[in-house]
Design a protein around this motif. Structure first.
Motif, PDB file in Angstrom:
ATOM      1  N   MET A 228     -88.419 -28.627 -47.651  1.00 25.69           N
ATOM      2  CA  MET A 228     -88.605 -29.023 -46.225  1.00 25.69           C
ATOM      3  C   MET A 228     -89.918 -28.857 -45.714  1.00 25.69           C
ATOM      4  SD  MET A 228     -85.423 -29.581 -46.218  1.00 25.69           S
ATOM      5  CE  MET A 228     -85.443 -30.243 -44.401  1.00 25.69           C
ATOM      6  N   ASP A 229     -90.429 -29.266 -44.448  1.00 31.29           N
ATOM      7  CA  ASP A 229     -91.636 -29.301 -43.818  1.00 31.29           C
ATOM      8  C   ASP A 229     -91.942 -27.755 -43.464  1.00 31.29           C
ATOM      9  OD1 ASP A 229     -92.200 -31.791 -44.127  1.00 31.29           O
ATOM     10  OD2 ASP A 229     -91.609 -32.349 -41.990  1.00 31.29           O
ATOM     11  N   ASN A 230     -90.838 -26.964 -43.256  1.00 31.28           N
ATOM     12  CA  ASN A 230     -91.340 -25.510 -42.888  1.00 31.28           C
ATOM     13  C   ASN A 230     -91.294 -24.540 -44.046  1.00 31.28           C
ATOM     14  OD1 ASN A 230     -88.639 -25.319 -43.906  1.00 31.28           O
ATOM     15  ND2 ASN A 230     -87.979 -24.110 -42.181  1.00 31.28           N
ATOM     16  N   GLY A 231     -91.297 -25.115 -45.465  1.00 28.01           N
ATOM     17  CA  GLY A 231     -91.770 -24.213 -46.510  1.00 28.01           C
ATOM     18  C   GLY A 231     -90.317 -24.194 -47.247  1.00 28.01           C
ATOM     19  N   ASP A 232     -89.137 -24.220 -46.584  1.00 27.81           N
ATOM     20  CA  ASP A 232     -87.776 -23.997 -47.133  1.00 27.81           C
ATOM     21  C   ASP A 232     -87.631 -24.861 -48.256  1.00 27.81           C
ATOM     22  OD1 ASP A 232     -87.301 -21.989 -45.176  1.00 27.81           O
ATOM     23  OD2 ASP A 232     -86.081 -23.007 -44.007  1.00 27.81           O
ATOM     24  N   ILE A 233     -86.828 -24.198 -49.258  1.00 25.56           N
ATOM     25  CA  ILE A 233     -86.211 -24.882 -50.466  1.00 25.56           C
ATOM     26  C   ILE A 233     -84.782 -24.951 -50.582  1.00 25.56           C
ATOM     27  CG2 ILE A 233     -86.508 -25.134 -53.100  1.00 25.56           C
ATOM     28  CD1 ILE A 233     -89.386 -23.785 -52.869  1.00 25.56           C
ATOM     29  N   VAL A 234     -84.348 -26.061 -50.655  1.00 26.67           N
ATOM     30  CA  VAL A 234     -82.781 -25.970 -50.473  1.00 26.67           C
ATOM     31  C   VAL A 234     -82.406 -26.782 -51.872  1.00 26.67           C
ATOM     32  CG1 VAL A 234     -80.786 -26.645 -48.990  1.00 26.67           C
ATOM     33  CG2 VAL A 234     -83.179 -26.031 -48.079  1.00 26.67           C
ATOM     34  N   ASP A 235     -81.214 -26.162 -52.214  1.00 29.50           N
ATOM     35  CA  ASP A 235     -80.749 -27.067 -53.473  1.00 29.50           C
ATOM     36  C   ASP A 235     -79.723 -28.158 -52.902  1.00 29.50           C
ATOM     37  OD1 ASP A 235     -81.459 -25.047 -55.196  1.00 29.50           O
ATOM     38  OD2 ASP A 235     -79.803 -23.855 -55.128  1.00 29.50           O
ATOM     39  N   VAL A 236     -79.909 -29.096 -54.097  1.00 28.17           N
ATOM     40  CA  VAL A 236     -78.869 -30.334 -53.657  1.00 28.17           C
ATOM     41  C   VAL A 236     -77.868 -30.173 -54.900  1.00 28.17           C
ATOM     42  CG1 VAL A 236     -78.760 -33.023 -53.753  1.00 28.17           C
ATOM     43  CG2 VAL A 236     -80.941 -31.822 -52.982  1.00 28.17           C
ATOM     44  N   SER A 237     -76.476 -30.460 -54.641  1.00 28.51           N
ATOM     45  CA  SER A 237     -75.493 -30.243 -55.312  1.00 28.51           C
ATOM     46  C   SER A 237     -75.304 -31.456 -56.258  1.00 28.51           C
ATOM     47  CB  SER A 237     -74.181 -30.002 -54.684  1.00 28.51           C
ATOM     48  OG  SER A 237     -73.784 -31.166 -54.031  1.00 28.51           O
ATOM     49  N   ARG A 238     -74.800 -31.341 -57.377  1.00 23.85           N
ATOM     50  CA  ARG A 238     -74.890 -32.389 -58.451  1.00 23.85           C
ATOM     51  C   ARG A 238     -73.886 -33.377 -57.847  1.00 23.85           C
ATOM     52  NH1 ARG A 238     -72.837 -30.085 -63.901  1.00 23.85           N
ATOM     53  NH2 ARG A 238     -71.941 -28.546 -62.565  1.00 23.85           N
ATOM     54  N   ARG A 239     -72.887 -33.009 -57.045  1.00 21.20           N
ATOM     55  CA  ARG A 239     -71.699 -34.230 -56.504  1.00 21.20           C
ATOM     56  C   ARG A 239     -72.517 -34.628 -55.406  1.00 21.20           C
ATOM     57  NH1 ARG A 239     -67.888 -33.775 -52.619  1.00 21.20           N
ATOM     58  NH2 ARG A 239     -68.587 -31.231 -52.038  1.00 21.20           N
ATOM     59  N   ARG A 240     -73.392 -34.263 -54.764  1.00 25.07           N
ATOM     60  CA  ARG A 240     -74.076 -35.179 -53.626  1.00 25.07           C
ATOM     61  C   ARG A 240     -75.247 -35.731 -54.009  1.00 25.07           C
ATOM     62  NH1 ARG A 240     -71.137 -33.819 -48.870  1.00 25.07           N
ATOM     63  NH2 ARG A 240     -69.939 -32.004 -49.109  1.00 25.07           N
ATOM     64  N   LYS A 241     -75.993 -35.624 -55.175  1.00 28.12           N
ATOM     65  CA  LYS A 241     -77.144 -36.029 -55.500  1.00 28.12           C
ATOM     66  C   LYS A 241     -77.414 -37.580 -55.368  1.00 28.12           C
ATOM     67  CE  LYS A 241     -80.531 -35.909 -59.206  1.00 28.12           C
ATOM     68  NZ  LYS A 241     -80.793 -35.401 -60.535  1.00 28.12           N
ATOM     69  N   GLU A 242     -76.430 -38.339 -56.131  1.00 29.74           N
ATOM     70  CA  GLU A 242     -76.589 -39.632 -56.133  1.00 29.74           C
ATOM     71  C   GLU A 242     -76.393 -40.341 -54.473  1.00 29.74           C
ATOM     72  OE1 GLU A 242     -74.371 -43.656 -58.016  1.00 29.74           O
ATOM     73  OE2 GLU A 242     -73.699 -41.683 -58.434  1.00 29.74           O
ATOM     74  N   GLU A 243     -75.459 -39.898 -53.760  1.00 28.53           N
ATOM     75  CA  GLU A 243     -75.262 -40.299 -52.315  1.00 28.53           C
ATOM     76  C   GLU A 243     -76.702 -39.954 -51.669  1.00 28.53           C
ATOM     77  OE1 GLU A 243     -72.503 -39.984 -48.519  1.00 28.53           O
ATOM     78  OE2 GLU A 243     -71.790 -39.183 -50.333  1.00 28.53           O
TER      79      GLU A 243
END
Length: 250
Positions: A228-243
């Motif tokens: 993110m622009d503020n420096g945060d790193i956030v995980d993407v779940s496998r289930r939601r990755k394609e969408e």
């Protein structure tokens, strides 16, 4: 409006579609349902084919919201009746220009009243109303509107455009903002997801809802991560990755 009103119903929830169709057929004889659709993309094709007098259109749908559908639709002289499970702030911005809106579960009385107004409406204003509605939707999507969020002290009013991301924290949500420290809010993440769908927010993980405009980069992995622009790193779940990738590439 002709004596018989042709209608198309669009809602991603089949039970809501069937319930509304049944009520229209049983209690609103002036309306003839010519088609129903669970997928907005299919709904667009049906609208262009049938050219209905009115659309009963759900707002909160995955991939393409009701607002998105109207933007894709182009010129079409149809009245718009929004159906939504949430009597939320976005309705205030469109209630003047949309013909009507119904809160789910739709009551028979509200439905009959809406149809009664349709029967007596003057069609001369349909295109004008649709034009104003699209302008209202465009303003909504600028993210320059505020939402009220409950905190331990009362209510805080936040600009949607200031929200970078929201993280689930048990029965609370932590809202990360551009201009101040995170705010702990007494509202579930699911509530925020439904509310912010028209504003290009996406739930990339069971615990994370992000504002797509603040994503700096995506790093591939099992599910992947967004920076993110503020420096945060956030995980993407496998289930939601394609969408997520499809949506982010739009």
């Amino acid at each position: 409006m002709p004596e018989t009103i042709t209608a198309i119903l669009i809602d991603d929830e089949l039970s809501s579609l069937q319930n509304l169709k049944q009520k229209l057929e049983e209690y609103c004889k002036a309306v003839r349902v010519v088609a129903i659709a669970q997928k907005p993309e299919e709904g667009l094709l049906l609208i262009r084919h049938h050219k209905p007098d009115v659309l009963f259109l759900d707002i909160e749908m995955p991939k393409m919201s009701g607002f998105d559908l109207l933007e894709e639709l182009g010129d079409h002289d149809a009245e718009i009746i929004f159906t939504t499970a949430y009597n939320h702030y976005a309705i205030d911005a469109v209630r003047i220009s949309a013909f009507d809106y119904l809160v789910k579960p739709v009551s028979i009385t509200d439905l009959q009243n809406a149809v009664s107004r349709l029967v007596t409406a003057r069609t001369a204003h349909t295109r004008e109303r649709l034009h104003v509605l699209k302008e209202s939707i465009g303003e909504l999507r600028t993210q320059e509107h505020k939402i009220a969020v409950p905190t331990g002290e009362g209510l805080e009013f936040l600009l949607i455009g200031d929200i970078i991301r929201i993280e689930s924290s048990s029965y609370y949500s932590k809202v990360y903002l551009t201009n101040r420290p995170p705010l702990l809010v007494t509202r579930l993440l699911k509530d925020f997801e439904d509310m912010l769908l028209p504003y290009r927010f996406f739930r990339i993980h069971n615990s994370h809802l992000v504002n797509l405009r603040y994503i700096r980069k995506f790093v591939r992995g099992d599910g992947g991560q967004v920076y993110m622009d503020n420096g945060d790193i956030v995980d993407v779940s496998r289930r939601r990755k394609e969408e997520f990738l499809k949506l982010f590439n739009q």
